[in-house]
Design a protein around this motif. Structure first.
Motif, PDB file in Angstrom:
ATOM      1  N   ASP A  76      10.779  -4.255   6.997  1.00  0.00           N
ATOM      2  CA  ASP A  76       9.915  -3.854   5.889  1.00  0.00           C
ATOM      3  C   ASP A  76       9.866  -4.941   4.814  1.00  0.00           C
ATOM      4  O   ASP A  76       9.965  -4.668   3.607  1.00  0.00           O
ATOM      5  N   THR A 119       8.117  -8.115   2.711  1.00  0.00           N
ATOM      6  CA  THR A 119       6.789  -8.556   2.278  1.00  0.00           C
ATOM      7  C   THR A 119       6.499  -9.934   2.874  1.00  0.00           C
ATOM      8  O   THR A 119       7.418 -10.702   3.173  1.00  0.00           O
ATOM      9  N   SER A 122      -0.067 -10.611  -0.544  1.00  0.00           N
ATOM     10  CA  SER A 122       1.286 -10.477  -1.102  1.00  0.00           C
ATOM     11  C   SER A 122       1.897  -9.104  -0.834  1.00  0.00           C
ATOM     12  O   SER A 122       3.126  -8.958  -0.810  1.00  0.00           O
ATOM     13  N   GLN A 123       1.067  -8.091  -0.642  1.00  0.00           N
ATOM     14  CA  GLN A 123       1.572  -6.741  -0.422  1.00  0.00           C
ATOM     15  C   GLN A 123       1.752  -6.399   1.057  1.00  0.00           C
ATOM     16  O   GLN A 123       2.188  -5.297   1.398  1.00  0.00           O
ATOM     17  N   CYS A 124       1.421  -7.332   1.930  1.00  0.00           N
ATOM     18  CA  CYS A 124       1.591  -7.091   3.361  1.00  0.00           C
ATOM     19  C   CYS A 124       3.074  -6.992   3.710  1.00  0.00           C
ATOM     20  O   CYS A 124       3.876  -7.812   3.261  1.00  0.00           O
ATOM     21  N   ARG A 125       3.435  -6.001   4.509  1.00  0.00           N
ATOM     22  CA  ARG A 125       4.831  -5.810   4.916  1.00  0.00           C
ATOM     23  C   ARG A 125       4.938  -5.775   6.437  1.00  0.00           C
ATOM     24  O   ARG A 125       4.047  -5.241   7.118  1.00  0.00           O
TER      25      ARG A 125
END
Length: 341
Positions: free
Chosen positions: A268, A270, A294-297
């Motif tokens: 999980d 980023t 930037s918010q991709c996990r």
């Protein structure tokens, strides 16, 4: 007093059986230069040699020895380490320390122990090393990291070291000497165990994961050390530096030190954090062009893969929304895209 009585008194003193009055008689005898009897002092010389190999420099040893010296010096104001009488008095102090439960002390003529110096090892991007500490503990230092440790540890004292970056520790068990790793405001303390610390200051998040044994994690806040959690195998603590809060979760036992064997595990995580880690591991520069990414996990494991293969897998995991370009000459990777899958 007759020589034979002094010898008997000396033997009783070694076993801690003398009364205060008998002890005073013996100390008076030792303080008198007129009593340099070769036969009697030969007995003490023999006792001296038997203790030659027993040495302890702890605070307790110094305190124990000081008690004996105070008694001797009370009888003789003129003190000289070169005096045969005081030499043997020191021998008595050594033996009494062991007999009465104090620690033994090295004789006066032996040179002082070597001063403790701090050693430092820094790794470059793409580099990892294995280090063996003075207590035989093993440290695997990851890329872009720094470790500071003393040239030797003192038995019975804390084993303090400092880490910036990431390292996996296999600590030699010693209940009398707790092993403490200082990482910024965090402290990780163990007696003997194996664990991983991730503490790169620029990442703003530190973590401690345990493979074997038990680990105590604390944080220094406003000058006070506060215990955060006690971790056991399979547990992982995440500490957020800016917010000064933490969370405790689980970690696969095999994943704790996977990077040592060139296997990089992300749970999980980023995209910016993944790219930052890849920069260190592969010694490349990665530029993220799109803030939307930037918010991709991701949950991913890359085992013995080249950076080319790793970037391609990230491209596929994103549903091919994440694009990249590798410049093999400058070792720079540019990443862009509009969204994640």
């Amino acid at each position: 007093m007759k020589q034979e009585n002094i010898k008997i008194l000396f033997e009783r003193y070694l076993t801690g059986k003398t009364t205060q009055q008998e002890e005073k008689i013996l100390m008076d005898y030792l303080a008198d230069d007129a009593n340099e009897d070769s036969e009697f002092h030969a007995v003490m010389e023999n006792a001296w040699k038997k203790q030659a190999e027993k040495t302890d420099y702890s605070t307790e040893a110094n305190q124990g020895l000081a008690k004996i010296w105070d008694k001797i010096e009370a009888q003789q104001k003129r003190s000289s380490w070169l005096s045969p009488i005081l030499k043997y008095a020191a021998a008595i102090a050594v033996i009494i320390s062991a007999t009465l439960g104090w620690y033994t002390y090295q004789k006066a003529q032996k040179p002082a122990r070597n001063a403790i110096t701090l050693l430092t090892k820094m790794t470059l991007k793409g580099e990892k090393v294995k280090l063996v500490l003075p207590d035989s503990s093993v440290v695997y230092l990851s890329a872009g990291s720094k470790l500071v440790w003393p040239s030797h540890f003192i038995k019975g004292s804390l084993r303090n070291i400092k880490l910036e970056g990431e390292a996996f520790f296999e600590v030699k068990r010693d209940p009398s000497s707790p092993f403490i790793v200082h990482s910024g405001t965090m402290q990780t303390q163990v007696l003997g165990t194996s664990f991983n610390i991730y503490a790169y200051p620029k990442d703003h998040t530190f973590s401690v994961a345990v493979r074997t044994g038990k680990v105590k994690v604390s944080a220094n806040s406003k000058g006070k050390l506060k215990q955060l959690s006690l971790l056991t195998p399979g547990m992982k603590l995440l500490y957020h530096l800016k917010e000064q809060n933490y969370s405790v979760g689980t970690a696969g036992i095999a994943d704790v030190n996977a990077w040592v064997k060139n296997s990089f595990v992300f749970k999980d995580a980023t995209l910016p954090n993944i790219l930052l880690s890849l920069e260190r591991y592969y010694n490349v520069n990665i530029e993220l062009k799109s803030n939307k990414l930037s918010q991709c996990r991701f949950n991913a494991t890359f085992s013995n893969k080249s950076i080319n293969h790793v970037m391609e897998e990230i491209h596929i995991m994103s549903g091919k929304h994440i694009q990249y370009k590798i410049d093999t000459v400058t070792k720079k990777i540019t990443v862009w895209g509009e969204e994640c899958q």
